[in-house]
Design a protein around this motif. Structure first.
Motif, PDB file in Angstrom:
ATOM      1  N   PHE A   1      14.872 -27.589  27.795  1.00 57.39           N
ATOM      2  CA  PHE A   1      13.573 -28.248  27.918  1.00 57.39           C
ATOM      3  C   PHE A   1      12.623 -27.504  27.009  1.00 57.39           C
ATOM      4  O   PHE A   1      12.425 -26.305  27.148  1.00 57.39           O
ATOM      5  N   ARG A   2      12.028 -28.219  26.045  1.00 57.84           N
ATOM      6  CA  ARG A   2      11.100 -27.612  25.095  1.00 57.84           C
ATOM      7  C   ARG A   2       9.675 -27.826  25.570  1.00 57.84           C
ATOM      8  O   ARG A   2       9.107 -28.903  25.414  1.00 57.84           O
ATOM      9  N   PHE A   3       9.098 -26.805  26.192  1.00 54.11           N
ATOM     10  CA  PHE A   3       7.735 -26.892  26.690  1.00 54.11           C
ATOM     11  C   PHE A   3       6.736 -26.980  25.548  1.00 54.11           C
ATOM     12  O   PHE A   3       5.690 -27.603  25.696  1.00 54.11           O
TER      13      PHE A   3
ATOM     14  N   GLY B   1       8.506 -22.441  19.870  1.00 56.19           N
ATOM     15  CA  GLY B   1       9.550 -21.762  20.621  1.00 56.19           C
ATOM     16  C   GLY B   1       9.105 -21.242  21.971  1.00 56.19           C
ATOM     17  O   GLY B   1       9.877 -20.599  22.681  1.00 56.19           O
ATOM     18  N   TRP B   2       7.872 -21.542  22.354  1.00 51.83           N
ATOM     19  CA  TRP B   2       7.353 -21.046  23.614  1.00 51.83           C
ATOM     20  C   TRP B   2       7.796 -21.963  24.743  1.00 51.83           C
ATOM     21  O   TRP B   2       7.633 -23.166  24.683  1.00 51.83           O
ATOM     22  N   GLY B   3       8.347 -21.416  25.790  1.00 49.52           N
ATOM     23  CA  GLY B   3       8.724 -22.195  26.955  1.00 49.52           C
ATOM     24  C   GLY B   3      10.004 -22.973  26.784  1.00 49.52           C
ATOM     25  O   GLY B   3      10.118 -24.076  27.309  1.00 49.52           O
ATOM     26  N   VAL B   4      10.978 -22.431  26.086  1.00 51.53           N
ATOM     27  CA  VAL B   4      12.275 -23.083  25.968  1.00 51.53           C
ATOM     28  C   VAL B   4      13.095 -22.685  27.197  1.00 51.53           C
ATOM     29  O   VAL B   4      13.424 -21.526  27.388  1.00 51.53           O
ATOM     30  N   ILE B   5      13.385 -23.663  28.038  1.00 53.11           N
ATOM     31  CA  ILE B   5      14.038 -23.413  29.317  1.00 53.11           C
ATOM     32  C   ILE B   5      15.361 -24.165  29.337  1.00 53.11           C
ATOM     33  O   ILE B   5      15.424 -25.348  28.985  1.00 53.11           O
TER      34      ILE B   5
ATOM     35  N   CYS C   1       7.894 -37.139  23.552  1.00 55.98           N
ATOM     36  CA  CYS C   1       8.416 -37.224  24.922  1.00 55.98           C
ATOM     37  C   CYS C   1       9.891 -37.612  24.918  1.00 55.98           C
ATOM     38  O   CYS C   1      10.686 -37.047  25.677  1.00 55.98           O
ATOM     39  N   LEU C   2      10.249 -38.568  24.072  1.00 57.81           N
ATOM     40  CA  LEU C   2      11.653 -38.960  23.971  1.00 57.81           C
ATOM     41  C   LEU C   2      12.520 -37.818  23.453  1.00 57.81           C
ATOM     42  O   LEU C   2      13.640 -37.609  23.925  1.00 57.81           O
ATOM     43  N   ILE C   3      12.004 -37.056  22.498  1.00 52.76           N
ATOM     44  CA  ILE C   3      12.748 -35.920  21.969  1.00 52.76           C
ATOM     45  C   ILE C   3      12.954 -34.865  23.047  1.00 52.76           C
ATOM     46  O   ILE C   3      14.037 -34.285  23.173  1.00 52.76           O
ATOM     47  N   VAL C   4      11.919 -34.610  23.854  1.00 53.85           N
ATOM     48  CA  VAL C   4      12.040 -33.637  24.944  1.00 53.85           C
ATOM     49  C   VAL C   4      13.124 -34.081  25.921  1.00 53.85           C
ATOM     50  O   VAL C   4      13.936 -33.268  26.374  1.00 53.85           O
ATOM     51  N   ILE C   5      13.167 -35.362  26.233  1.00 52.86           N
ATOM     52  CA  ILE C   5      14.185 -35.862  27.165  1.00 52.86           C
ATOM     53  C   ILE C   5      15.572 -35.762  26.555  1.00 52.86           C
ATOM     54  O   ILE C   5      16.522 -35.341  27.223  1.00 52.86           O
ATOM     55  N   VAL C   6      15.721 -36.129  25.296  1.00 52.65           N
ATOM     56  CA  VAL C   6      17.025 -36.063  24.636  1.00 52.65           C
ATOM     57  C   VAL C   6      17.519 -34.623  24.559  1.00 52.65           C
ATOM     58  O   VAL C   6      18.711 -34.352  24.744  1.00 52.65           O
TER      59      VAL C   6
END
Length: 98
Positions: free
Chosen positions: A72-74, A60-64, A26-31
């Motif tokens: 944002f890495r889904f 690599g799915w859902g990289v926005i 979760c922290l990595i997604v936020i960073v």
């Protein structure tokens, strides 16, 4: 009785491992949402290695693109959700075994 306690402790430890992994993801997604933080922390190589460790079906799915210049890495968010679910399952199983 001893083996039941050992199983409960093992499940509790596994639960903590899943919880810590989920929080880290979760922290990595936020960073990753902020491009400046990624550059300052110099974690690009770590992110690439982490992406390679994911199953090919979701890597690599859902990289926005985020409005802050990052992404944002889904796929990371899905793995974090799966870790939280496994944490819950292990915690419940630990309580049942006791």
């Amino acid at each position: 009785m001893g083996s039941r306690n050992a199983a409960a402790v093992a499940l509790a430890v596994l639960s903590w491992i899943f919880r810590l992994a989920a929080i880290a993801l979760c922290l990595i997604v936020i960073v990753l949402c902020f491009s400046g933080l990624v550059a300052k922390l110099n974690i690009v190589g770590f992110i690439v290695d982490l992406s390679r460790a994911l199953p090919a079906a979701i890597a690599g799915w859902g990289v926005i693109a985020s409005p802050f210049g990052g992404v944002f890495r889904f796929d990371f968010a899905l793995v974090a959700l799966a870790c939280f679910i496994l944490d819950y399952v292990c915690q419940r199983a630990s309580r049942l075994v006791r």
